[in-house]
Scaffold this motif. Structure first.
Motif, PDB file in Angstrom:
ATOM      1  N   GLY A  39       3.554  -1.662 -56.761  1.00 46.39           N
ATOM      2  CA  GLY A  39       4.058  -1.218 -55.268  1.00 46.39           C
ATOM      3  C   GLY A  39       5.597  -0.810 -55.350  1.00 46.39           C
ATOM      4  O   GLY A  39       6.186  -0.784 -56.436  1.00 46.39           O
ATOM      5  N   HIS A  40       5.947  -0.128 -54.357  1.00 42.37           N
ATOM      6  CA  HIS A  40       7.468   0.140 -54.060  1.00 42.37           C
ATOM      7  C   HIS A  40       8.124  -0.931 -53.491  1.00 42.37           C
ATOM      8  O   HIS A  40       7.846  -1.503 -52.479  1.00 42.37           O
ATOM      9  CB  HIS A  40       7.328   1.550 -52.923  1.00 42.37           C
ATOM     10  N   GLY A  41       9.435  -1.024 -54.197  1.00 45.32           N
ATOM     11  CA  GLY A  41      10.210  -2.147 -53.694  1.00 45.32           C
ATOM     12  C   GLY A  41       9.684  -3.517 -54.054  1.00 45.32           C
ATOM     13  O   GLY A  41       9.172  -3.781 -54.952  1.00 45.32           O
ATOM     14  N   PHE A  42      10.497  -4.428 -53.333  1.00 48.93           N
ATOM     15  CA  PHE A  42      10.419  -5.960 -53.771  1.00 48.93           C
ATOM     16  C   PHE A  42      10.019  -6.594 -52.226  1.00 48.93           C
ATOM     17  O   PHE A  42      10.883  -6.192 -51.402  1.00 48.93           O
ATOM     18  CB  PHE A  42      11.506  -6.248 -54.216  1.00 48.93           C
ATOM     19  N   ASN A  43       8.955  -7.420 -52.437  1.00 50.49           N
ATOM     20  CA  ASN A  43       8.876  -8.532 -51.350  1.00 50.49           C
ATOM     21  C   ASN A  43       8.952 -10.030 -51.867  1.00 50.49           C
ATOM     22  O   ASN A  43       7.842 -10.114 -52.964  1.00 50.49           O
ATOM     23  CB  ASN A  43       7.636  -8.048 -50.557  1.00 50.49           C
ATOM     24  N   GLN A  98      16.728  -7.595 -64.597  1.00 48.88           N
ATOM     25  CA  GLN A  98      16.615  -6.193 -63.873  1.00 48.88           C
ATOM     26  C   GLN A  98      15.589  -5.080 -64.483  1.00 48.88           C
ATOM     27  O   GLN A  98      14.702  -4.453 -63.945  1.00 48.88           O
ATOM     28  CB  GLN A  98      17.879  -5.586 -63.444  1.00 48.88           C
ATOM     29  N   GLN A  99      15.929  -4.995 -65.889  1.00 49.94           N
ATOM     30  CA  GLN A  99      15.050  -3.911 -66.345  1.00 49.94           C
ATOM     31  C   GLN A  99      13.703  -4.339 -66.760  1.00 49.94           C
ATOM     32  O   GLN A  99      12.800  -3.532 -66.793  1.00 49.94           O
ATOM     33  CB  GLN A  99      15.631  -3.981 -67.854  1.00 49.94           C
ATOM     34  N   TYR A 100      13.576  -5.841 -66.746  1.00 43.41           N
ATOM     35  CA  TYR A 100      12.140  -6.237 -67.025  1.00 43.41           C
ATOM     36  C   TYR A 100      11.370  -5.965 -65.460  1.00 43.41           C
ATOM     37  O   TYR A 100      10.249  -5.329 -65.650  1.00 43.41           O
ATOM     38  CB  TYR A 100      12.150  -7.685 -67.430  1.00 43.41           C
ATOM     39  N   ARG A 101      12.055  -6.478 -64.638  1.00 42.59           N
ATOM     40  CA  ARG A 101      11.272  -6.114 -63.337  1.00 42.59           C
ATOM     41  C   ARG A 101      11.210  -4.643 -62.919  1.00 42.59           C
ATOM     42  O   ARG A 101      10.051  -4.250 -62.289  1.00 42.59           O
ATOM     43  CB  ARG A 101      12.046  -6.957 -62.180  1.00 42.59           C
ATOM     44  N   ARG A 159      18.726  -4.496 -56.216  1.00 48.39           N
ATOM     45  CA  ARG A 159      17.979  -5.049 -54.794  1.00 48.39           C
ATOM     46  C   ARG A 159      16.781  -4.634 -54.736  1.00 48.39           C
ATOM     47  O   ARG A 159      15.679  -5.306 -54.188  1.00 48.39           O
ATOM     48  CB  ARG A 159      18.696  -4.644 -53.768  1.00 48.39           C
ATOM     49  N   LYS A 160      16.213  -3.553 -55.556  1.00 45.69           N
ATOM     50  CA  LYS A 160      14.782  -3.199 -55.191  1.00 45.69           C
ATOM     51  C   LYS A 160      13.885  -3.797 -55.931  1.00 45.69           C
ATOM     52  O   LYS A 160      12.696  -3.830 -55.789  1.00 45.69           O
ATOM     53  CB  LYS A 160      14.735  -1.589 -55.492  1.00 45.69           C
ATOM     54  N   VAL A 161      14.655  -4.473 -56.999  1.00 42.14           N
ATOM     55  CA  VAL A 161      13.711  -5.257 -57.962  1.00 42.14           C
ATOM     56  C   VAL A 161      13.594  -6.788 -57.508  1.00 42.14           C
ATOM     57  O   VAL A 161      13.287  -7.537 -58.163  1.00 42.14           O
ATOM     58  CB  VAL A 161      13.649  -4.938 -59.224  1.00 42.14           C
ATOM     59  N   GLY A 162      14.422  -7.083 -56.229  1.00 44.23           N
ATOM     60  CA  GLY A 162      14.629  -8.367 -56.000  1.00 44.23           C
ATOM     61  C   GLY A 162      15.988  -9.267 -56.582  1.00 44.23           C
ATOM     62  O   GLY A 162      15.814 -10.591 -56.848  1.00 44.23           O
ATOM     63  N   ILE A 163      16.793  -8.511 -56.953  1.00 44.30           N
ATOM     64  CA  ILE A 163      18.118  -9.028 -57.526  1.00 44.30           C
ATOM     65  C   ILE A 163      19.319  -8.834 -56.570  1.00 44.30           C
ATOM     66  O   ILE A 163      19.618  -7.478 -56.665  1.00 44.30           O
ATOM     67  CB  ILE A 163      18.356  -8.920 -58.819  1.00 44.30           C
TER      68      ILE A 163
END
Length: 745
Positions: A434-438, A423-426, A473-477
């Motif tokens: 960009g904002h958020g994760f896709n 999480q910290q890396y992402r 969740r905002k970084v894809g986890i």
């Protein structure tokens, strides 16, 4: 000076060249006729409009030629072509990167060579260019390692690449651009690019073969029932002094599986939450099972609600899993009991990935639900699944076997540290800024499924898990937690349960009423659901609050049992083992993977300090030979991310960091009488497992084959033996090892 012969003099009779024979002329005519015929056939095969004459002749018969396009149309077409090419280049940028670098180096070498030739300093320029390339390669390697974009195993590759590039640049600057230097550059391009392409390949598209869900025929509703339920509502629920005094059930209309009414609430006194909170009392007043009643909001009027009485449930029989269904970022779980739509699990939305909470008792179908979610996530092609199981894979054995990463009860703390590091890396390295994760195959979402949460969550780590579920969740986890008890005590009275329910929540029947109060308000309790596997209730913040039937993915063991009972599964139904074996397995992006690996290295570095503060070991352990630590060193593991085993002495106690006392006693070895007494205390199966370990079988799979028991049974027996301090465990997953202690020698 005599003139040369005229052209006509060089021709033979008839004006033909003397070398053209009649046979050759006939062959040419036949070839031309064949070519003309082939051209006509090709033009006829073209789509309409392409073969139209575009010469702009207006005097002939037929359709008039289209008018020339104006400048705006041409520019629009050119922009569309450029956009298409840019999109193709963007999707293949990682694969084209070695070619880009090679082309850049070739151009740079040619420019430096031309400048050096003008200055008559080719040798000096070559040396300077080579040193500059070496320095740039070293600096780039250090930078990528620091930003965690390059893994440690790429060190040799990057070193060889830097050396080869420097040597080639020196040669190219001295000799200039030649076919030989170009051939060497292309050879290096493909030689060094092979490993790059192996790590940055396009994911293989897997399209699951899905079968349509069986259609349920509509049923006829007895007209006498239309007036029965409104009358009971008025007598027992809407009358004076009743639970919903002043409310009315009106406008009954048959629908596919029952009767739909309009529920008129008392304005200012009732709301939809109050109706849901008193659903058990409503069921009692209507004389109809609570599990066959649904209520939904009415459009644009909070004083009304749609109340449905299901008389013929469409989910009375088994609802089978015919393939992963993923629609607009949502996983389809199964049909609602009123047949109006399907219950879904929200996995992806714009800029986020979502986890959730699953609560269900023994035999409720919790493992079935987890399998449906995990399989569909794997088949998306851009989701990386991590399984953390407090029972070391016994809850969902197929998911445990096929998840990209898996951790048992002893590895839960390491798994949490690893996820926090990811999480910290992402957060520090947002993709594209960009904002958020896709999600994308090269930058996948990470779905963490935690089963038996009461074992994994402790008072010390509950807040960390809650923060991970709330923010990652905002970084894809995303984190999914499942347990038999949905009360706050399971989550150590932290905000973890609320953080999980913010994404999704599904409740299945619980064994006790105290375990089924998952909602902070209201009377709804999961214990009131029927004892049918897979019969659940969606409870998420954004989900429809209604019971549903989860789709079932049978196992091979289920198929065998059904066959033995004379009730075989439907023909052609694929089993859960087949779905997992054929599911695509993607790899994690390098930076995130390296960040998680570094968490393991940090844990190794901190291990001596932790051991130093531990409780002192017995004297027998302190007198153990110095090879005890060497025996506990982890063996080479097939698992990508193994667990760090605790260092143990010969008797299973923690090995101390301080020197052993000189007067320490030697560990005693049980005599024959002690061994006989030990055998009397163990069951026959435990003795067989212990004998297999003594014979050199250290993994559960090999032990199971040796003693002729299932892996689940052997796992339970190993846990019992470990509790009696007769065996010790090191590693986890495929790398787990069991060894007999001195007490069992």
């Amino acid at each position: 000076m005599p003139k040369t012969a005229s052209r006509s003099a060089r021709r033979g009779q008839g004006g033909r060249p003397a070398t053209v024979t009649p046979e050759l002329e006939q062959h040419i005519e036949r070839t031309a006729a064949s070519f003309a015929e082939a051209t006509v056939r090709a033009m006829a095969a073209l789509p309409d409009g392409i073969s139209i004459d575009q010469t702009g002749q207006n005097g002939g018969e037929g359709e008039q030629a289209p008018k020339p396009r104006n400048r705006a149309q041409r520019r629009a077409e050119q922009r569309a072509e450029r956009t298409l090419l840019a999109d193709i280049e963007r999707r293949n940028r990682n694969q084209l990167m070695p070619h880009y670098i090679t082309a850049g180096l070739v151009g740079l070498a040619q420019v430096v060579h031309a400048l050096a030739a003008q200055a008559h300093a080719a040798g000096v320029a070559a040396v300077v260019t080579g040193l500059a390339c070496a320095a740039a390669g070293a600096a780039g390697h250090v930078l990528l390692r620091r930003r965690e974009h390059l893994l440690a195993e790429w060190t040799l590759w990057s070193g060889l690449l830097t050396a080869a590039t420097s040597l080639w640049m020196v040669s190219a600057v001295i000799s200039g651009f030649t076919w030989g230097s170009l051939a060497v550059a292309l050879a290096g391009d493909y030689a060094f690019g092979a490993r790059w392409w192996a790590a940055n390949r396009h994911p293989e598209a897997v399209e699951p073969v899905t079968q349509p869900e069986p259609e349920v025929a509509p049923v006829e509703v007895d007209e006498s029932l239309l007036a029965l339920y409104p009358r009971r509502w008025a007598d027992y629920l809407g009358g004076t002094g009743c639970v919903l005094a002043g409310s009315q059930l009106v406008s009954g209309e048959p629908f596919k599986h029952g009767i739909e009414y309009i529920l008129r609430l008392h304005p200012g006194k009732h709301d939809l939450d109050m109706v849901r909170a008193n659903m058990s009392k409503i069921a009692s007043g209507l004389g109809h099972p609570q599990t066959k009643l649904t209520v939904d909001p009415y459009e644009e009027n909070p004083a009304l609600a749609r109340f449905r009485v299901v008389t013929h449930s469409p989910v009375a029989a088994d609802v089978y899993f015919h393939g992963p269904q993923f629609d607009d970022g949502q996983i389809v779980l199964g049909p609602y009991i009123d047949g109006l739509g399907d219950a879904v699990w929200r996995l992806y939305t714009d800029n986020s990935i979502w986890g959730g909470l699953i609560v269900g008792g023994t035999g409720s179908g919790k493992s079935r639900l987890i399998d449906v979610i995990a399989l569909t996530a794997l088949y998306t092609g851009y989701t990386y699944v991590i399984h953390v199981d407090g029972q070391d894979g016994m809850s969902c054995p197929q998911l445990w076997e096929h998840a990209q990463e898996r951790y048992g009860a002893d590895d839960a703390e390491y798994a949490l540290r690893r996820l926090i590091a990811m999480q910290q890396y992402r957060q520090r390295n947002r993709r594209g800024g960009g904002h958020g994760f896709n999600p994308a195959p090269e930058y996948p979402g990470i779905l963490v499924i935690v089963d038996e949460a009461h074992v994994v969550v402790t008072k010390e780590n509950a807040e960390k898990w809650a923060k991970l579920a709330r923010e990652a969740r905002k970084v894809g986890i995303a984190v999914i937690m499942a347990d038999q008890d949905g009360s706050l005590e399971t989550f150590k009275k932290s905000v973890l349960r609320g953080s999980l329910r913010a994404g999704n929540a599904v409740g299945l029947r619980t064994d006790e009423r105290s375990q089924g109060q998952i909602l902070a308000h209201g009377q709804f309790n999961l214990h009131d659901l029927p004892a049918i596997p897979g019969y659940g209730h969606t409870l998420g913040e954004v989900a429809r609050h209604a019971p549903f039937k989860n789709r079932w993915v049978p196992t091979r063991e289920d198929a065998t049992k059904r066959e033995a009972k004379g009730k075989p599964l439907p023909q052609g139904l694929r089993l859960v083992e087949d779905w997992y074996e054929q599911a695509p397995k993607i790899v994690l992006d390098h930076g995130t993977l390296h960040a998680g690996n570094r968490a393991r290295r940090d844990g190794l570095a901190a291990a001596p300090a932790t051991t130093a503060t531990a409780t002192p070991a017995p004297a027998a352990a302190q007198a153990a030979p110095s090879t005890a630590q060497g025996d506990a060193t982890p063996r080479p593991m097939r698992m990508v991310l193994p667990t760090v085993p605790k260092l143990r002495g010969t008797d299973g106690a923690n090995t101390p960091t301080s020197p052993a006392p000189a007067a320490a006693a030697t560990p005693a070895v049980p005599d024959a009488a002690g061994s006989e007494q030990l055998g009397m205390e163990l069951s026959e199966s435990e003795q067989r497992v212990l004998a297999a370990i003594r014979a050199g079988h250290t993994q559960p799979s090999t032990i199971a084959e040796h003693v002729g028991l299932t892996r689940q049974r052997v796992g339970a027996l190993l846990g019992t033996l470990a509790g009696k301090e007769l065996v010790t465990k090191t590693g986890s997953g495929p790398a787990v090892r069991y060894e007999a202690t001195t007490a069992a020698a």
